[in-house]
Write a protein that holds these residues in place. Structure first.
Motif, PDB file in Angstrom:
ATOM      1  N   LYS A  13       0.825  -1.191   0.000  1.00 33.59           N
ATOM      2  CA  LYS A  13       0.000   0.000   0.000  1.00 33.59           C
ATOM      3  C   LYS A  13       0.869   1.253   0.000  1.00 33.59           C
ATOM      4  CE  LYS A  13      -4.069  -1.937   2.289  1.00 33.59           C
ATOM      5  NZ  LYS A  13      -5.071  -1.760   3.377  1.00 33.59           N
ATOM      6  N   LEU A  33      -9.060   8.477   2.491  1.00 30.84           N
ATOM      7  CA  LEU A  33      -8.027   7.557   2.020  1.00 30.84           C
ATOM      8  C   LEU A  33      -8.327   6.117   2.423  1.00 30.84           C
ATOM      9  CD1 LEU A  33      -4.752   9.620   2.612  1.00 30.84           C
ATOM     10  CD2 LEU A  33      -6.152   9.433   0.566  1.00 30.84           C
ATOM     11  N   GLU A  47      -9.982   3.849  -0.036  1.00 30.28           N
ATOM     12  CA  GLU A  47      -9.194   3.339  -1.158  1.00 30.28           C
ATOM     13  C   GLU A  47      -8.353   2.156  -0.682  1.00 30.28           C
ATOM     14  OE1 GLU A  47      -9.553   4.577  -4.166  1.00 30.28           O
ATOM     15  OE2 GLU A  47     -10.788   6.296  -3.590  1.00 30.28           O
ATOM     16  N   ASP A  62      -5.620   0.947  -1.805  1.00 25.60           N
ATOM     17  CA  ASP A  62      -4.166   1.015  -1.982  1.00 25.60           C
ATOM     18  C   ASP A  62      -3.484   2.065  -1.121  1.00 25.60           C
ATOM     19  OD1 ASP A  62      -5.547   2.903  -3.486  1.00 25.60           O
ATOM     20  OD2 ASP A  62      -4.020   3.019  -5.043  1.00 25.60           O
ATOM     21  N   PHE A  63      -4.185   2.616  -0.116  1.00 28.00           N
ATOM     22  CA  PHE A  63      -3.581   3.623   0.757  1.00 28.00           C
ATOM     23  C   PHE A  63      -3.558   3.166   2.204  1.00 28.00           C
ATOM     24  CE2 PHE A  63      -5.323   6.615  -2.563  1.00 28.00           C
ATOM     25  CZ  PHE A  63      -4.088   6.968  -3.074  1.00 28.00           C
ATOM     26  N   GLY A  90     -12.479  13.722  -3.315  1.00 26.79           N
ATOM     27  CA  GLY A  90     -11.715  12.609  -2.778  1.00 26.79           C
ATOM     28  C   GLY A  90     -11.041  11.802  -3.870  1.00 26.79           C
ATOM     29  N   GLU A  91     -11.732  11.608  -4.985  1.00 29.90           N
ATOM     30  CA  GLU A  91     -11.150  10.866  -6.107  1.00 29.90           C
ATOM     31  C   GLU A  91      -9.954  11.604  -6.688  1.00 29.90           C
ATOM     32  OE1 GLU A  91     -12.491   8.985 -10.458  1.00 29.90           O
ATOM     33  OE2 GLU A  91     -13.902  10.194  -9.277  1.00 29.90           O
ATOM     34  N   ALA A 102      -7.017  11.203  -4.307  1.00 29.84           N
ATOM     35  CA  ALA A 102      -6.438   9.864  -4.399  1.00 29.84           C
ATOM     36  C   ALA A 102      -5.576   9.718  -5.651  1.00 29.84           C
ATOM     37  CB  ALA A 102      -7.548   8.817  -4.395  1.00 29.84           C
ATOM     38  N   ASN A 103      -6.072  10.208  -6.775  1.00 30.31           N
ATOM     39  CA  ASN A 103      -5.298  10.125  -8.016  1.00 30.31           C
ATOM     40  C   ASN A 103      -4.033  10.969  -7.946  1.00 30.31           C
ATOM     41  OD1 ASN A 103      -7.056   8.341  -9.296  1.00 30.31           O
ATOM     42  ND2 ASN A 103      -8.334   9.983 -10.131  1.00 30.31           N
ATOM     43  N   ARG A 117      -1.449   9.068  -5.960  1.00 30.72           N
ATOM     44  CA  ARG A 117      -0.892   7.986  -6.784  1.00 30.72           C
ATOM     45  C   ARG A 117       0.126   8.532  -7.781  1.00 30.72           C
ATOM     46  NH1 ARG A 117      -6.662   6.496  -7.031  1.00 30.72           N
ATOM     47  NH2 ARG A 117      -7.009   4.824  -5.510  1.00 30.72           N
TER      48      ARG A 117
END
Length: 218
Positions: free
Chosen positions: A4, A24, A27, A29-30, A111-112, A115-116, A119
């Motif tokens: 993660k 987060l 998601e 992957d966090f 939020g999206e 998150a992007n 990443r």
């Protein structure tokens, strides 16, 4: 399961930290590895938490986000710092970038989008929000060509492939994205990026993009 992305939250408002952590945690992957409320604690905590990405606020007690970014990048040049703030004043923007932040975003994003952005920074990309990008471009547009000191040309010019990759970096492309677009191995792209930073004598991708704009390479 893939490892993660470890994120450290630096913000003096507990409510903001709680909100970001909640976003987060949605998601897969966090993972939030540390939370601190000022820049001084961020500098102390960084080597122990060893985050993949630091989300850094600007205005904080004891040590602000710009100074904390400078100290962290000075001691740990590999650090990936994304400034996330409510302030878009010009000096905060440019000082944050000069300090070595790889991204600068305002807190009014979804939020999206956040998150992007994390990443992208974790993958080695650089990211500047559209409002901030406009300020950066305006700063270059307002330079007085008669009095401004022209940037010195590079001792060793970038190759055509390096110029191509630099322009993709300016577009926010991470190493994996560049590799896919140019049909290259990711390790090859990483070597090209390292060569670009060395030739431009800069610490990170964001500074390379800013310097590239000054030189007219982008």
């Amino acid at each position: 399961m893939d490892k993660k992305i470890q994120v450290m939250l630096v913000d003096d408002q507990r409510l903001m930290r709680d909100g970001i952590r909640t976003l987060l945690e949605l998601e897969a992957d966090f993972e939030v590895c540390a939370e601190v409320e000022n820049g001084h604690l961020a500098v102390e905590t960084f080597p122990h938490a060893n985050p993949d990405v630091v989300l850094m606020d600007i205005r904080m007690p004891l040590l602000d986000g710009v100074q904390a970014t400078k100290k962290i990048k000075s001691d740990w040049p590999h650090a990936k710092i994304l400034i996330l703030t409510t302030f878009d004043e010009d000096e905060y923007v440019f000082e944050g970038i000069r300090a070595g932040a790889m991204g600068y975003l305002l807190k009014d994003l979804s939020g999206e989008e956040l998150a992007n952005a994390i990443r992208t920074i974790a993958a080695g990309g650089a990211l500047i929000g559209p409002e901030i990008a406009q300020k950066v471009m305006q700063r270059f547009a307002n330079l007085n060509t008669e009095t401004a000191v022209a940037p010195q040309p590079l001792p060793e010019p970038l190759s055509s492939r390096e110029l191509e990759i630099l322009n993709l970096m300016a577009g926010g492309f991470s190493n994996p994205m560049i590799a896919r677009k140019l049909h290259l191995a990711e390790g090859t792209v990483k070597n090209y990026v390292s060569g670009i930073l060395q030739k431009m004598n800069v610490r990170d991708r964001t500074q390379a993009v800013v310097y590239g704009k000054e030189l007219g390479l982008i």
